[in-house]
Design an enzyme around this catalytic site. Structure first.
Site, short mmCIF file in Angstrom:
data_model
loop_
_atom_site.label_atom_id
_atom_site.label_comp_id
_atom_site.label_asym_id
_atom_site.label_seq_id
_atom_site.Cartn_x
_atom_site.Cartn_y
_atom_site.Cartn_z
N ASP A 38 -14.25 -3.95 -0.97
CA ASP A 38 -13.14 -4.80 -0.52
C ASP A 38 -12.69 -5.73 -1.65
O ASP A 38 -13.49 -6.13 -2.49
CB ASP A 38 -13.61 -5.61 0.71
CG ASP A 38 -12.44 -6.22 1.46
OD1 ASP A 38 -11.28 -5.86 1.18
OD2 ASP A 38 -12.69 -7.08 2.33
N GLY A 41 -6.81 -5.79 -3.29
CA GLY A 41 -5.51 -6.45 -3.19
C GLY A 41 -5.55 -7.84 -3.80
O GLY A 41 -4.66 -8.22 -4.57
N ARG A 42 -6.61 -8.61 -3.48
CA ARG A 42 -6.72 -9.97 -4.02
C ARG A 42 -6.89 -9.96 -5.54
O ARG A 42 -6.38 -10.80 -6.26
CB ARG A 42 -7.89 -10.71 -3.35
CG ARG A 42 -7.50 -11.33 -2.03
CD ARG A 42 -8.70 -11.68 -1.20
NE ARG A 42 -9.27 -10.51 -0.57
CZ ARG A 42 -10.45 -10.48 0.03
NH1 ARG A 42 -11.20 -11.55 0.06
NH2 ARG A 42 -10.86 -9.38 0.60
N HIS A 55 -6.24 -1.08 -6.44
CA HIS A 55 -6.89 0.14 -5.97
C HIS A 55 -7.22 1.06 -7.16
O HIS A 55 -8.25 1.72 -7.19
CB HIS A 55 -5.99 0.89 -4.97
CG HIS A 55 -5.74 0.11 -3.71
ND1 HIS A 55 -6.75 -0.53 -3.03
CD2 HIS A 55 -4.59 -0.13 -3.00
CE1 HIS A 55 -6.24 -1.13 -1.95
NE2 HIS A 55 -4.93 -0.91 -1.92
N THR A 84 -9.91 4.28 9.49
CA THR A 84 -8.92 4.74 10.49
C THR A 84 -7.87 3.65 10.73
O THR A 84 -6.81 3.94 11.26
CB THR A 84 -9.63 5.10 11.83
OG1 THR A 84 -10.59 4.08 12.13
CG2 THR A 84 -10.33 6.43 11.75
N ARG A 89 -1.24 0.09 6.95
CA ARG A 89 -0.69 -0.49 5.71
C ARG A 89 0.67 0.13 5.39
O ARG A 89 1.00 1.20 5.90
CB ARG A 89 -1.67 -0.26 4.56
CG ARG A 89 -2.95 -0.99 4.81
CD ARG A 89 -3.90 -0.91 3.64
NE ARG A 89 -5.09 -1.68 3.97
CZ ARG A 89 -5.83 -2.34 3.09
NH1 ARG A 89 -5.54 -2.30 1.81
NH2 ARG A 89 -6.87 -3.03 3.49
N LEU A 149 -27.49 12.75 -6.82
CA LEU A 149 -26.87 11.81 -5.88
C LEU A 149 -25.85 12.50 -4.96
O LEU A 149 -25.03 13.30 -5.43
CB LEU A 149 -26.13 10.72 -6.68
CG LEU A 149 -25.30 9.74 -5.86
CD1 LEU A 149 -26.19 8.69 -5.22
CD2 LEU A 149 -24.23 9.07 -6.73
N SER A 214 -16.27 -4.20 9.85
CA SER A 214 -15.01 -3.46 9.85
C SER A 214 -15.16 -1.99 10.27
O SER A 214 -14.65 -1.08 9.59
CB SER A 214 -14.33 -3.55 8.48
OG SER A 214 -14.08 -4.88 8.15
C1 FPP Z 1 -9.98 -2.69 0.52
O1 FPP Z 1 -9.42 -3.66 -0.31
C2 FPP Z 1 -10.01 -1.42 -0.18
C3 FPP Z 1 -9.48 -0.27 0.30
C4 FPP Z 1 -8.84 -0.16 1.61
C5 FPP Z 1 -9.49 0.94 -0.52
C6 FPP Z 1 -10.70 1.13 -1.35
C7 FPP Z 1 -10.44 2.20 -2.31
C8 FPP Z 1 -10.93 2.20 -3.57
C9 FPP Z 1 -11.80 1.15 -4.11
C10 FPP Z 1 -10.65 3.33 -4.48
C11 FPP Z 1 -11.23 4.57 -3.91
C12 FPP Z 1 -11.43 5.57 -4.91
C13 FPP Z 1 -11.66 6.86 -4.63
C14 FPP Z 1 -12.09 7.73 -5.70
C15 FPP Z 1 -11.46 7.43 -3.30
P1 FPP Z 1 -8.11 -4.41 0.20
O2 FPP Z 1 -6.93 -3.62 -0.26
O3 FPP Z 1 -8.19 -4.63 1.66
O4 FPP Z 1 -8.24 -5.75 -0.60
P2 FPP Z 1 -7.79 -7.19 -0.08
O5 FPP Z 1 -8.64 -7.51 1.12
O6 FPP Z 1 -8.09 -8.08 -1.25
O7 FPP Z 1 -6.33 -7.11 0.24
#
Ligand code: FPP
Length: 265
Positions: A38, A41-42, A55, A84, A89, A149, A214
């Protein structure tokens, strides 16, 4: 005063990542680590970048952490890549997130194969775009014989949906006479979940300072050790993963019981 500071600095032993890895490998390692990644975005917002830049950076961290988990002989690393609920978004962000597995595997599949990593997935395939499904399927097939792994992507995954699906399947089997109600226990139920081929997580990590689950692996984390950090996922380093494993190694897991020494008192 300056001399004192210099002495303090020079006397402080900096322990390298390699040394820390060597140390943690001397104690029991969590077999399965699950991560709620998580804070992308921040991370982007702090840099005045679009959310998708966070991301993208998050994907780079996935590679680094995967390689370290493999080096630590961890059996399974489950990464919550898309829930899900994430369909809520904006479309461009959903499209971008759905493109990441393809980009990641397009770039790193040869490395994953070379490093003996086995790619797996949990989640519902129904809404996942064809190109994403194909990329993941290809990786699963091409790494199926690997024994290192297990890199398990949770994609379009939700814990409640998973439990409801299991309940429906169990009900069908009871109705058809293939399962006796008296045989429904923890183990039997686990076999109906998407994670039936995995052990339950020993350690659950969540980044970014949020203190919630979550809808992630609700059944499976019943006895997982939880480790929360304020660090945003794109800032998560190898040192942070080691810190989490070190914290895990200091915990005492009792599964509702008591220590064996205490039971003798
Ligand atoms: C939550 O942060 C993150 C996600 C919903 C997506 C996580 C995905 C990745 C880290 C990349 C995945 C990579 C592969 C290879 C599949 P947020 O967007 O909710 O952050 P925020 O709470 O700061 O807004």
């Amino acid at each position: 005063m300056l001399n004192k500071i210099n002495f303090w600095k020079s006397s402080r032993k900096t322990v390298s990542i390699d040394e820390r890895i060597e140390q943690v490998l001397k104690l029991p390692i969590p077999k399965h680590i699950a991560i709620i990644m998580d804070g992308n975005g921040r991370w982007a917002k702090k840099r005045a970048l679009p959310r998708i830049a966070g991301h993208h950076e998050g994907m780079r961290i996935v590679r680094k952490i995967t390689m370290l988990a493999n080096r630590l002989n961890i059996d399974t690393l489950t990464l919550y890549a898309f829930s899900t609920e994430n369909w809520k978004r904006p479309k461009h962000e959903v499209d971008y997130l759905m493109g990441l597995p393809e980009e990641f595997l397009g770039n790193f599949l040869p490395e994953l194969i070379e490093e003996n990593v086995k790619v797996c997935m949990i989640g519902n395939n129904n809404r996942i775009p064809e190109h994403t499904r194909r990329a993941v399927e290809k990786a699963i097939v091409e790494t199926s014989a690997n024994t290192g792994l297990k890199l398990n992507f949770a994609l379009n995954y939700g814990g409640r949906a998973e439990i409801l699906d299991a309940v429906k399947e169990i009900s069908k089997d009871v109705k058809n006479g293939n399962l006796d109600i008296s045989d429904i226990n923890d183990e039997a139920f686990s076999n109906y979940l998407m994670t039936h081929f995995l052990s339950d997580p020993d350690l659950l990590i969540r980044t970014s300072g949020e203190l919630r689950i979550s809808n992630f692996m609700l059944w499976q984390i019943a006895y997982s050790e939880l480790w929360f950090t304020d660090v945003l996922w794109p800032d998560f380093t190898e040192a942070h993963l080691i810190e989490a494993v070190e914290a895990y190694q200091r915990r005492s897991r009792r599964y509702g019981g008591i220590h064996s020494e205490e039971s003798k008192k």
